[in-house]
Design an enzyme around this catalytic site. Structure first.
Site, short mmCIF file in Angstrom:
data_model
loop_
_atom_site.label_atom_id
_atom_site.label_comp_id
_atom_site.label_asym_id
_atom_site.label_seq_id
_atom_site.Cartn_x
_atom_site.Cartn_y
_atom_site.Cartn_z
N LYS A 188 28.18 -0.62 -61.02
CA LYS A 188 27.08 -0.61 -60.06
C LYS A 188 26.86 -2.04 -59.59
O LYS A 188 27.21 -3.00 -60.28
CB LYS A 188 25.83 -0.05 -60.73
CG LYS A 188 24.63 0.10 -59.78
CD LYS A 188 23.52 0.87 -60.46
CE LYS A 188 22.24 0.86 -59.61
NZ LYS A 188 22.46 1.38 -58.25
N GLY A 189 26.30 -2.20 -58.40
CA GLY A 189 26.07 -3.53 -57.85
C GLY A 189 25.24 -4.41 -58.77
O GLY A 189 24.27 -3.96 -59.36
N ALA A 200 18.94 6.21 -50.63
CA ALA A 200 18.35 4.93 -50.25
C ALA A 200 17.83 4.27 -51.53
O ALA A 200 16.68 3.88 -51.63
CB ALA A 200 17.21 5.14 -49.25
N ASN A 239 29.93 -6.28 -52.06
CA ASN A 239 29.25 -5.30 -51.21
C ASN A 239 28.61 -6.00 -50.02
O ASN A 239 27.51 -6.53 -50.13
CB ASN A 239 28.20 -4.54 -52.03
CG ASN A 239 27.48 -3.49 -51.20
OD1 ASN A 239 27.80 -3.29 -50.03
ND2 ASN A 239 26.52 -2.82 -51.80
N CYS A 281 24.94 -5.15 -47.79
CA CYS A 281 23.59 -5.62 -48.09
C CYS A 281 22.98 -6.29 -46.86
O CYS A 281 23.68 -6.93 -46.07
CB CYS A 281 23.62 -6.64 -49.23
SG CYS A 281 24.26 -6.03 -50.78
N LYS A 288 34.14 -4.97 -49.70
CA LYS A 288 33.84 -3.55 -49.44
C LYS A 288 33.22 -3.42 -48.06
O LYS A 288 32.09 -3.85 -47.83
CB LYS A 288 32.90 -3.01 -50.52
CG LYS A 288 32.66 -1.50 -50.39
CD LYS A 288 31.89 -0.95 -51.58
CE LYS A 288 31.77 0.55 -51.51
NZ LYS A 288 31.06 1.11 -52.69
N ASN A 320 32.15 2.29 -47.21
CA ASN A 320 30.82 2.44 -47.80
C ASN A 320 30.14 3.60 -47.05
O ASN A 320 30.74 4.21 -46.17
CB ASN A 320 30.05 1.13 -47.67
CG ASN A 320 29.01 0.96 -48.76
OD1 ASN A 320 28.44 1.93 -49.24
ND2 ASN A 320 28.77 -0.28 -49.18
N GLY A 358 29.77 11.86 -49.65
CA GLY A 358 30.17 13.23 -49.93
C GLY A 358 31.27 13.70 -49.00
O GLY A 358 31.73 12.96 -48.12
#
Length: 305
Positions: free
Chosen positions: A45-46, A70, A126, A129, A164, A191, A216
């Site tokens: 995870k970030g 979110a 990432n 952001c 990413k 992403n 998804g």
């Protein structure tokens, strides 16, 4: 024995399947369902320089073909990550890719410097952001900003870096080229796509943040297309992701030109999804006489040339 090993920037993975950041924690929650030793890599995870509380609730909404989130990159920060998460992952024979997030270049660099000499084999940056110094426009939505943050992180990183990419841009290949030119060792995409859901009974937004990231199966065709485009554009390796639920889905990305794939939202409904994807690829190779995974990586590109 079929050969499923792949290499990205000099780092060898036993197979091309890894977890997607934000969907697997650091593996602790899933370790009772999944043998982490079987994975190509765990992507964490970030991790930010300080703890992030995330966005207000509600911050998850189910939609047709996927989900909106979110979460706001809620995480305990680099101190807890170094003390708790990396030692846990050190128990396993799998590659570790640490996802790094921040709200300024300086915040990213702080995390990257703290990870020097750690268990991390690679870093995934990432760039979706919000850049607080540029009016909250994501780093990955402007080629110049992407080039700047990539080059500055590359100077500080002691392991290869993966940028990413955000799909919420006009031309994904422009972003891929900027990352490559700035020294990225690989790129990962896509992403989440920005989406919105309205609760018609409450006549308000389903998410407190109004918008969220769509993930998804619904996004897979978009993701495959973008991976293919980038594979035609840059020479650095690509990790493909977006709506992968089974081996067949993963094979689309590999044939489009991805060297590896990440399984994300599928793990929420099926904790064993990532291992099922690995088995699905192996079954395909067995059934189709494929001895080496590289025989199918980018195969649709080679047919066009």
């Amino acid at each position: 024995m079929k050969k499923t090993e792949v290499s990205i920037a000099g780092v060898t993975f036993k197979n091309p399947v890894m977890t997607a950041s934000g969907t697997f924690g650091s593996g602790m929650e899933y370790s009772e369902f999944v043998d982490l030793n079987t994975l190509g890599a765990v992507v964490t995870k970030g991790v930010a320089s300080t703890p992030w509380p995330g966005n207000p609730t509600p911050r998850i909404a189910e939609v047709y073909g996927g989900m909106l989130n979110a979460i706001g990159l809620q995480n305990p920060g680099i101190d807890v990550f170094l003390q708790r998460d990396l030692p846990f992952l050190a128990q396993y024979d799998t590659r570790v890719i640490v996802n790094v997030c921040g709200k300024s270049v300086e915040e990213y660099v702080t995390v990257v410097e703290r990870l020097a000499g750690s268990r991390a084999d690679m870093l995934e940056i990432n760039v979706s952001c919000p850049n607080v110094k540029e009016g909250a426009i994501a780093f990955g939505q402007n080629a110049d900003s992407l080039y700047d943050i990539t080059s500055r992180i590359k100077k500080k990183a002691t392991v290869p870096i993966i940028m990413k990419l955000s799909p919420n841009v006009t031309d994904i290949t422009e972003m891929a080229r900027a990352a490559e030119a700035a020294g990225a060792d690989a790129i990962s995409l896509i992403n989440t796509l920005t989406g919105m859901k309205i609760d018609i009974h409450k006549r308000t937004f389903a998410l407190a943040n109004k918008t969220g990231g769509l993930s998804g199966p619904a996004i897979r065709p978009v993701a495959v297309r973008m991976v293919y485009q980038c594979a035609q554009t840059v020479k650095i390796p690509i990790i493909g992701m977006g709506g992968i639920t089974c081996g067949e889905d993963a094979l689309e990305f590999l044939m489009a030109g991805a060297t590896a794939v990440s399984v994300g939202a599928a793990s929420f409904t099926n904790p064993s999804a990532v291992t099922e994807v690995i088995r699905g690829i192996e079954d395909y190779m067995e059934q189709n006489g494929v001895e080496d995974i590289h025989e199918i990586i980018g195969c649709v590109q080679s047919r066009e040339r």
